[in-house]
Design a protein around this motif. Structure first.
Motif, PDB file in Angstrom:
ATOM      1  N   ALA A 127       0.813  -1.213   0.000  1.00  0.00           N
ATOM      2  CA  ALA A 127       0.000   0.000   0.000  1.00  0.00           C
ATOM      3  C   ALA A 127       0.851   1.271   0.000  1.00  0.00           C
ATOM      4  O   ALA A 127       0.356   2.344  -0.269  1.00  0.00           O
ATOM      5  N   SER A 128       2.141   1.139   0.305  1.00  0.00           N
ATOM      6  CA  SER A 128       3.024   2.302   0.370  1.00  0.00           C
ATOM      7  C   SER A 128       3.385   2.763  -1.032  1.00  0.00           C
ATOM      8  O   SER A 128       3.545   1.952  -1.928  1.00  0.00           O
ATOM      9  N   PRO A 129       3.547   4.076  -1.213  1.00  0.00           N
ATOM     10  CA  PRO A 129       3.987   4.549  -2.512  1.00  0.00           C
ATOM     11  C   PRO A 129       5.405   4.059  -2.786  1.00  0.00           C
ATOM     12  O   PRO A 129       6.198   3.889  -1.870  1.00  0.00           O
ATOM     13  N   ALA A 130       5.697   3.808  -4.043  1.00  0.00           N
ATOM     14  CA  ALA A 130       7.018   3.316  -4.412  1.00  0.00           C
ATOM     15  C   ALA A 130       8.073   4.381  -4.127  1.00  0.00           C
ATOM     16  O   ALA A 130       7.872   5.555  -4.391  1.00  0.00           O
ATOM     17  N   VAL A 131       9.168   3.934  -3.563  1.00  0.00           N
ATOM     18  CA  VAL A 131      10.314   4.812  -3.380  1.00  0.00           C
ATOM     19  C   VAL A 131      11.339   4.368  -4.401  1.00  0.00           C
ATOM     20  O   VAL A 131      11.749   3.215  -4.420  1.00  0.00           O
ATOM     21  N   ARG A 132      11.723   5.244  -5.255  1.00  0.00           N
ATOM     22  CA  ARG A 132      12.647   4.900  -6.325  1.00  0.00           C
ATOM     23  C   ARG A 132      14.075   5.031  -5.823  1.00  0.00           C
ATOM     24  O   ARG A 132      14.432   6.017  -5.208  1.00  0.00           O
ATOM     25  N   ALA A 133      14.854   4.022  -6.117  1.00  0.00           N
ATOM     26  CA  ALA A 133      16.225   3.963  -5.602  1.00  0.00           C
ATOM     27  C   ALA A 133      17.206   4.450  -6.653  1.00  0.00           C
ATOM     28  O   ALA A 133      18.015   3.692  -7.163  1.00  0.00           O
ATOM     29  N   GLY A 134      17.116   5.701  -6.989  1.00  0.00           N
ATOM     30  CA  GLY A 134      18.043   6.257  -7.955  1.00  0.00           C
ATOM     31  C   GLY A 134      19.202   6.951  -7.275  1.00  0.00           C
ATOM     32  O   GLY A 134      19.237   7.103  -6.058  1.00  0.00           O
ATOM     33  N   GLN A 147      -5.798  21.999 -15.461  1.00  0.00           N
ATOM     34  CA  GLN A 147      -6.997  21.188 -15.220  1.00  0.00           C
ATOM     35  C   GLN A 147      -6.676  19.768 -14.762  1.00  0.00           C
ATOM     36  O   GLN A 147      -7.555  19.072 -14.259  1.00  0.00           O
ATOM     37  N   ALA A 148      -5.424  19.343 -14.910  1.00  0.00           N
ATOM     38  CA  ALA A 148      -5.052  17.969 -14.543  1.00  0.00           C
ATOM     39  C   ALA A 148      -5.212  17.721 -13.043  1.00  0.00           C
ATOM     40  O   ALA A 148      -5.584  16.625 -12.633  1.00  0.00           O
ATOM     41  N   GLN A 149      -4.935  18.711 -12.231  1.00  0.00           N
ATOM     42  CA  GLN A 149      -5.064  18.604 -10.770  1.00  0.00           C
ATOM     43  C   GLN A 149      -4.326  17.381 -10.214  1.00  0.00           C
ATOM     44  O   GLN A 149      -4.861  16.634  -9.400  1.00  0.00           O
ATOM     45  N   TRP A 150      -3.088  17.197 -10.653  1.00  0.00           N
ATOM     46  CA  TRP A 150      -2.248  16.115 -10.168  1.00  0.00           C
ATOM     47  C   TRP A 150      -1.399  16.605  -9.011  1.00  0.00           C
ATOM     48  O   TRP A 150      -1.087  17.781  -8.911  1.00  0.00           O
ATOM     49  N   THR A 151      -0.978  15.686  -8.189  1.00  0.00           N
ATOM     50  CA  THR A 151       0.092  15.939  -7.230  1.00  0.00           C
ATOM     51  C   THR A 151       1.309  15.235  -7.784  1.00  0.00           C
ATOM     52  O   THR A 151       1.247  14.049  -8.136  1.00  0.00           O
ATOM     53  N   TRP A 152       2.403  15.966  -7.906  1.00  0.00           N
ATOM     54  CA  TRP A 152       3.616  15.416  -8.494  1.00  0.00           C
ATOM     55  C   TRP A 152       4.347  14.517  -7.489  1.00  0.00           C
ATOM     56  O   TRP A 152       5.301  14.922  -6.856  1.00  0.00           O
ATOM     57  N   THR A 153       3.890  13.294  -7.342  1.00  0.00           N
ATOM     58  CA  THR A 153       4.596  12.292  -6.562  1.00  0.00           C
ATOM     59  C   THR A 153       5.683  11.693  -7.456  1.00  0.00           C
ATOM     60  O   THR A 153       5.690  11.900  -8.678  1.00  0.00           O
ATOM     61  N   GLN A 154       6.569  10.898  -6.865  1.00  0.00           N
ATOM     62  CA  GLN A 154       7.567  10.223  -7.691  1.00  0.00           C
ATOM     63  C   GLN A 154       6.885   9.307  -8.708  1.00  0.00           C
ATOM     64  O   GLN A 154       7.311   9.240  -9.859  1.00  0.00           O
ATOM     65  N   GLN A 207      18.097   5.994 -15.687  1.00  0.00           N
ATOM     66  CA  GLN A 207      18.201   7.452 -15.780  1.00  0.00           C
ATOM     67  C   GLN A 207      16.967   8.123 -15.189  1.00  0.00           C
ATOM     68  O   GLN A 207      17.071   9.147 -14.515  1.00  0.00           O
ATOM     69  N   LEU A 208      15.806   7.550 -15.428  1.00  0.00           N
ATOM     70  CA  LEU A 208      14.573   8.125 -14.905  1.00  0.00           C
ATOM     71  C   LEU A 208      14.549   8.046 -13.376  1.00  0.00           C
ATOM     72  O   LEU A 208      14.222   9.031 -12.705  1.00  0.00           O
ATOM     73  N   ASP A 209      14.951   6.916 -12.812  1.00  0.00           N
ATOM     74  CA  ASP A 209      15.017   6.801 -11.350  1.00  0.00           C
ATOM     75  C   ASP A 209      16.055   7.757 -10.768  1.00  0.00           C
ATOM     76  O   ASP A 209      15.830   8.366  -9.714  1.00  0.00           O
ATOM     77  N   ASP A 210      17.192   7.909 -11.449  1.00  0.00           N
ATOM     78  CA  ASP A 210      18.213   8.853 -10.997  1.00  0.00           C
ATOM     79  C   ASP A 210      17.662  10.280 -11.024  1.00  0.00           C
ATOM     80  O   ASP A 210      17.830  11.044 -10.067  1.00  0.00           O
ATOM     81  N   LEU A 211      16.980  10.642 -12.105  1.00  0.00           N
ATOM     82  CA  LEU A 211      16.390  11.972 -12.230  1.00  0.00           C
ATOM     83  C   LEU A 211      15.375  12.223 -11.111  1.00  0.00           C
ATOM     84  O   LEU A 211      15.387  13.288 -10.492  1.00  0.00           O
ATOM     85  N   SER A 214      15.255  10.825  -8.174  1.00  0.00           N
ATOM     86  CA  SER A 214      15.982  10.988  -6.897  1.00  0.00           C
ATOM     87  C   SER A 214      16.547  12.390  -6.795  1.00  0.00           C
ATOM     88  O   SER A 214      16.477  13.020  -5.732  1.00  0.00           O
ATOM     89  N   TYR A 215      17.091  12.895  -7.882  1.00  0.00           N
ATOM     90  CA  TYR A 215      17.630  14.255  -7.893  1.00  0.00           C
ATOM     91  C   TYR A 215      16.500  15.273  -7.647  1.00  0.00           C
ATOM     92  O   TYR A 215      16.629  16.146  -6.785  1.00  0.00           O
ATOM     93  N   LEU A 216      15.397  15.159  -8.366  1.00  0.00           N
ATOM     94  CA  LEU A 216      14.295  16.106  -8.192  1.00  0.00           C
ATOM     95  C   LEU A 216      13.734  16.049  -6.771  1.00  0.00           C
ATOM     96  O   LEU A 216      13.325  17.073  -6.228  1.00  0.00           O
ATOM     97  N   SER A 217      13.741  14.853  -6.168  1.00  0.00           N
ATOM     98  CA  SER A 217      13.270  14.718  -4.790  1.00  0.00           C
ATOM     99  C   SER A 217      14.183  15.429  -3.798  1.00  0.00           C
ATOM    100  O   SER A 217      13.754  15.808  -2.712  1.00  0.00           O
TER     101      SER A 217
END
Length: 119
Positions: free
Chosen positions: A11-18, A70-77, A107-111, A113-116
């Motif tokens: 149930a936990s959100p994925a944590v990306r290991a970048g 209008q998307a009304q998203w929350t930018w999660t990983q 590269q996407l996981d690394d990116l 991690s950097y943005l986080s």
């Protein structure tokens, strides 16, 4: 007890290991032409400072497309992974963002991690 832990993990959100330092290089090559990571510094695209956890289309002094407002998203990983792994116009038809997507998973996981780490 093990079943509870497995259920909680599912149930936990994925944590990306970048690798955030490698992600800084990915940012420079993939994103920096249009985005900055300095707070309040918009370029062609909005600042990505504090992007993880932020509501889409929410920087007051940036002119977002109607589609993104209008998307009304929350930018999660997870949401960023989904969005950036495909062409922006597929993920959010009507967006102003011109990006074909990043298909290299590492590269996407690394990116991400950097943005986080940029907050």
């Amino acid at each position: 007890m093990a079943g509870l832990i497995v259920g909680w993990l599912a149930a936990s959100p994925a944590v990306r290991a970048g690798d955030a330092s490698a992600g800084a290089d990915v940012f420079k090559s993939e994103c920096a032409e249009c985005h900055a990571v300095k707070e309040g510094r918009n370029k062609k695209g909005p600042s990505l400072f504090g992007i993880v956890g932020r509501q889409s289309g929410s920087i007051a002094d940036y002119n977002y497309s109607d589609a993104l407002k209008q998307a009304q998203w929350t930018w999660t990983q997870d949401k960023l992974h989904w969005y950036l792994s495909q062409p922006a116009k597929t993920a959010n038809p009507g967006t102003k963002m011109k990006y074909d997507g990043l298909t290299d998973a590492k590269q996407l996981d690394d990116l991400l991690s950097y943005l986080s780490s940029v907050h």
